[in-house]
Scaffold this motif. Structure first.
Motif, mmCIF file in Angstrom:
data_model
loop_
_atom_site.group_PDB
_atom_site.id
_atom_site.type_symbol
_atom_site.label_atom_id
_atom_site.label_comp_id
_atom_site.label_asym_id
_atom_site.label_seq_id
_atom_site.Cartn_x
_atom_site.Cartn_y
_atom_site.Cartn_z
ATOM 1 N N GLY A 25 -10.541 -6.395 -22.205
ATOM 2 C CA GLY A 25 -10.145 -5.290 -21.340
ATOM 3 C C GLY A 25 -9.884 -5.748 -19.920
ATOM 4 O O GLY A 25 -8.887 -5.348 -19.293
ATOM 5 N N CYS A 26 -10.772 -6.582 -19.375
ATOM 6 C CA CYS A 26 -10.592 -7.096 -18.015
ATOM 7 C C CYS A 26 -9.321 -7.933 -17.912
ATOM 8 O O CYS A 26 -8.563 -7.838 -16.938
ATOM 9 C CB CYS A 26 -11.800 -7.927 -17.600
ATOM 10 S SG CYS A 26 -13.303 -6.968 -17.320
ATOM 11 N N ARG A 58 -12.296 -8.842 -8.185
ATOM 12 C CA ARG A 58 -13.501 -8.575 -7.376
ATOM 13 C C ARG A 58 -14.075 -7.198 -7.645
ATOM 14 O O ARG A 58 -15.250 -6.946 -7.346
ATOM 15 C CB ARG A 58 -13.167 -8.722 -5.883
ATOM 16 C CG ARG A 58 -13.121 -10.164 -5.407
ATOM 17 C CD ARG A 58 -12.612 -10.256 -3.979
ATOM 18 N NE ARG A 58 -13.362 -9.434 -3.061
ATOM 19 C CZ ARG A 58 -14.497 -9.794 -2.449
ATOM 20 N NH1 ARG A 58 -15.004 -10.999 -2.703
ATOM 21 N NH2 ARG A 58 -15.102 -8.994 -1.616
ATOM 22 N N PHE A 59 -13.273 -6.301 -8.194
ATOM 23 C CA PHE A 59 -13.760 -4.962 -8.536
ATOM 24 C C PHE A 59 -14.348 -4.915 -9.947
ATOM 25 O O PHE A 59 -15.397 -4.301 -10.174
ATOM 26 C CB PHE A 59 -12.621 -3.948 -8.412
ATOM 27 C CG PHE A 59 -12.983 -2.577 -8.911
ATOM 28 C CD1 PHE A 59 -13.786 -1.739 -8.154
ATOM 29 C CD2 PHE A 59 -12.517 -2.124 -10.134
ATOM 30 C CE1 PHE A 59 -14.137 -0.474 -8.619
ATOM 31 C CE2 PHE A 59 -12.850 -0.862 -10.606
ATOM 32 C CZ PHE A 59 -13.670 -0.032 -9.842
ATOM 33 N N LEU A 63 -18.829 -4.912 -12.155
ATOM 34 C CA LEU A 63 -19.130 -3.893 -13.163
ATOM 35 C C LEU A 63 -19.573 -4.540 -14.473
ATOM 36 O O LEU A 63 -20.557 -4.113 -15.093
ATOM 37 C CB LEU A 63 -17.908 -3.004 -13.396
ATOM 38 C CG LEU A 63 -17.484 -2.111 -12.234
ATOM 39 C CD1 LEU A 63 -16.225 -1.331 -12.600
ATOM 40 C CD2 LEU A 63 -18.604 -1.148 -11.855
ATOM 41 N N VAL A 64 -18.853 -5.576 -14.897
ATOM 42 C CA VAL A 64 -19.232 -6.295 -16.118
ATOM 43 C C VAL A 64 -20.612 -6.914 -15.952
ATOM 44 O O VAL A 64 -21.456 -6.860 -16.858
ATOM 45 C CB VAL A 64 -18.182 -7.377 -16.441
ATOM 46 C CG1 VAL A 64 -18.640 -8.241 -17.606
ATOM 47 C CG2 VAL A 64 -16.838 -6.731 -16.757
ATOM 48 N N LEU A 173 -27.090 0.068 -12.063
ATOM 49 C CA LEU A 173 -25.675 0.249 -11.741
ATOM 50 C C LEU A 173 -25.499 0.817 -10.346
ATOM 51 O O LEU A 173 -24.732 0.284 -9.531
ATOM 52 C CB LEU A 173 -25.036 1.173 -12.778
ATOM 53 C CG LEU A 173 -23.578 1.585 -12.526
ATOM 54 C CD1 LEU A 173 -22.666 0.368 -12.560
ATOM 55 C CD2 LEU A 173 -23.131 2.618 -13.550
ATOM 56 N N ILE A 174 -26.216 1.898 -10.051
ATOM 57 C CA ILE A 174 -26.069 2.549 -8.748
ATOM 58 C C ILE A 174 -26.514 1.621 -7.617
ATOM 59 O O ILE A 174 -25.826 1.487 -6.600
ATOM 60 C CB ILE A 174 -26.893 3.859 -8.728
ATOM 61 C CG1 ILE A 174 -26.368 4.834 -9.781
ATOM 62 C CG2 ILE A 174 -26.849 4.495 -7.342
ATOM 63 C CD1 ILE A 174 -27.220 6.067 -9.956
ATOM 64 N N GLY A 175 -27.665 0.984 -7.800
ATOM 65 C CA GLY A 175 -28.189 0.127 -6.747
ATOM 66 C C GLY A 175 -27.333 -1.099 -6.483
ATOM 67 O O GLY A 175 -27.074 -1.445 -5.329
#
Length: 269
Positions: A25-26, A58-59, A63-64, A173-175
């Motif tokens: 996907g990436c 970089r985005f 996430l991965v 994830l949030i942190g």
């Protein structure tokens, strides 16, 4: 000392989490983003494709990285798999560092794959149209990718610490993403307020407040050195780059030390 069973177990968990689908996907997203962006620039297609491609990398990679940390560490505690893992005669830090190495290896391996695909794609685009200022895909590009890898290594250490101390996997994830956004942006905000004091009222006090983050967080925004590849000028590399590398590695080691300390004192119900 790290044990190979912890590393191999981490790889099996990553495979079970369908990491191969994330990789494909990436790769697809980076290629499509670079190709489409090049079509919107008639005079500098290779520079735009490289710039957008690096931004997407970089985005996506953080996430991965976070998703893999959630699967390999957070869910280890959430689903009580640790009852089986910690039954082996291995110290706790071996488990933690083994999973950290697994996540980092996957993230850096994916970075090399995406960087290679992007570099090949930009080279092919450049063969169709030679722009006035060609991009540098040699050692300039390799240095750019190395700095992105350092960024990912530090974020992996932060995610590892959060996975140990957080009570829910979603906080990882949030942190981590919140840490990344602040660490990548505060340096640019300070620079903007320094040269454009009329952006906000009382810019000096605002700049001083934001500047305090420099004592607590690494400047991840300074690790984005893509300009040396976009313009082919190594002199655009920050003059204090050795300090940036050293401080980032020191911060990474500090986050891992805190994670080991927290795991050693963690009480499992």
């Amino acid at each position: 000392m790290l044990s190979s069973p912890n590393f191999s177990t981490g790889l099996r968990l990553a495979t079970r989490a369908r990491a191969d689908w994330m990789v494909m996907g990436c790769l697809l997203v980076v290629i499509l983003a670079a190709l489409l962006s090049a079509q919107f620039s008639g005079r500098q297609p290779t520079a735009v494709a490289l710039d957008i491609g690096l931004s997407v990398i970089r985005f996506l990679l953080p996430l991965v990285l976070v998703l893999m940390t959630q699967e390999l560490l957070s869910r280890e505690f959430d689903r009580r798999y640790f009852l089986n893992t910690l039954s082996y005669p291995h110290p706790r830090h071996s488990l933690l560092l083994g999973r950290f190495i697994t996540v980092s290896a996957l993230a850096l391996g994916l970075l090399l794959l995406l960087a290679g695909a992007l570099g090949l794609l930009v080279w092919l685009i450049g063969r169709g149209y030679a722009q006035g200022t060609p991009v540098a895909l040699g050692y300039h590009y390799l240095i750019t990718i190395a700095f992105i890898g350092l960024d990912l290594l530090l974020l992996s250490a932060v995610a590892t610490l959060l996975a140990v101390v957080a009570s829910t996997p979603s906080f990882v994830l949030i942190g981590t993403i919140g840490f990344m956004l602040v660490a990548r942006s505060f340096g640019a905000i300070v620079e903007l307020l320094t040269h454009n004091a009329d952006v906000v009222s009382d810019a000096e006090s605002y700049r001083s407040g934001v500047g305090l983050l420099g004592y607590l967080l690494p400047d991840l925004g300074a690790l984005d050195v893509r300009t040396i590849a976009l313009y082919g000028k190594i002199e655009l590399l920050p003059a204090d780059w050795p300090w940036l590398v050293l401080s980032s590695l020191t911060y990474t080691a500090g986050m891992l030390a805190l994670a080991v300390w927290a795991l050693q004192r963690k009480r499992f119900a």
